[in-house]
Design an enzyme around this catalytic site. Structure first.
Site, PDB file in Angstrom:
ATOM      1  N   TYR A 121       0.822  -1.204   0.000  1.00  0.00           N
ATOM      2  CA  TYR A 121       0.000   0.000   0.000  1.00  0.00           C
ATOM      3  C   TYR A 121       0.865   1.268   0.000  1.00  0.00           C
ATOM      4  CZ  TYR A 121      -3.319   3.537   1.597  1.00  0.00           C
ATOM      5  OH  TYR A 121      -4.079   4.684   1.710  1.00  0.00           O
ATOM      6  N   LYS A 125       1.440   4.172  -2.996  1.00  0.00           N
ATOM      7  CA  LYS A 125       1.273   5.614  -2.799  1.00  0.00           C
ATOM      8  C   LYS A 125       2.563   6.363  -3.128  1.00  0.00           C
ATOM      9  CE  LYS A 125      -3.004   5.530  -1.371  1.00  0.00           C
ATOM     10  NZ  LYS A 125      -4.084   6.093  -2.229  1.00  0.00           N
TER      11      LYS A 125
END
Length: 220
Positions: A121, A125
């Site tokens: 994750y 990003k």
């Protein structure tokens, strides 16, 4: 006055941003790029249905592009699908926006975002931040909230527990740990608009505590 473009308008931060920015006198028009229109109306609002895999480039036109796109692995169904939503789409729309003369890109990222992270994750990003930075917008702002507080449309039991814990723990996070405090979606949305109006140039990153401090200062 300016024109705002919003992608990711249906999520917690995105939907809050839409409500706030429609009342923001700095913007004369607000364009939402969505798969299907929302059941809302406003004199300044323009809703454009788009194919995120093959977007119509003529619809991605304005002054400020706000991106609040994001999903969970569970909802996406696979890492590949999550990466497409969390990175590929925001980047591709940013690339088109830059070509079309959009000046600012204001992104909702995450605390700890890092293209070299071991976390899928956070790596996703971080990848997005690097890709947007490389596009060379006149101004690129990435807000990096910690735990996002607010009432989501969908019920997530684990998240409800997390919100309670975040509110209990937040006062204990001081000094260098303040950036890990939970932050309300409404604060994130408001801070994005404040930052977009500051006339900043270049690349800027703001974490939860900085966003909250910004709003406190802005309201003085």
């Amino acid at each position: 006055m300016k024109t705002a473009i919003i992608i990711g308008a249906t999520g917690l931060v995105g939907s809050t941003l839409v409500k706030q920015i429609l009342d923001n006198p700095d913007y004369s028009k607000v364009t939402l790029l969505l798969r299907k229109p929302l059941d809302i109306q406003h004199p300044k609002l323009r809703q454009e249905s788009v194919d995120f895999d093959k977007p119509d480039v003529t619809k991605i036109v304005g002054d400020d592009l706000f991106c609040a796109m994001g999903t969970t692995l569970r909802k996406a169904g696979s890492k590949e699908a999550q990466y497409k939503i969390d990175c590929t789409y925001p980047y591709e729309f940013g690339k088109i926006a830059k070509t079309n003369g959009v000046k600012q890109y204001i992104l909702v990222s995450s605390i700890g975002s890092d293209a070299n992270s071991n976390s899928f994750y956070l790596r996703t990003k971080g990848d997005l931040e690097q890709k947007i930075k490389a596009l060379g917008f006149e101004n690129f702002i990435s807000v990096r909230p910690s735990f996002i507080l607010g009432n989501r449309q969908e019920f997530r039991f684990g998240e409800k527990i997390g919100i309670v814990l975040a509110k209990v723990i937040s006062p204990l996070l001081v000094g260098s740990l303040k950036k890990y405090r939970g932050i309300e979606a409404a604060q994130i949305a408001k801070a994005m608009q404040v930052l977009a109006d500051k006339g900043l140039k270049g690349v800027h990153f703001f974490e939860s505590d900085e966003l909250q401090a910004l709003l406190s200062f802005d309201n003085v």
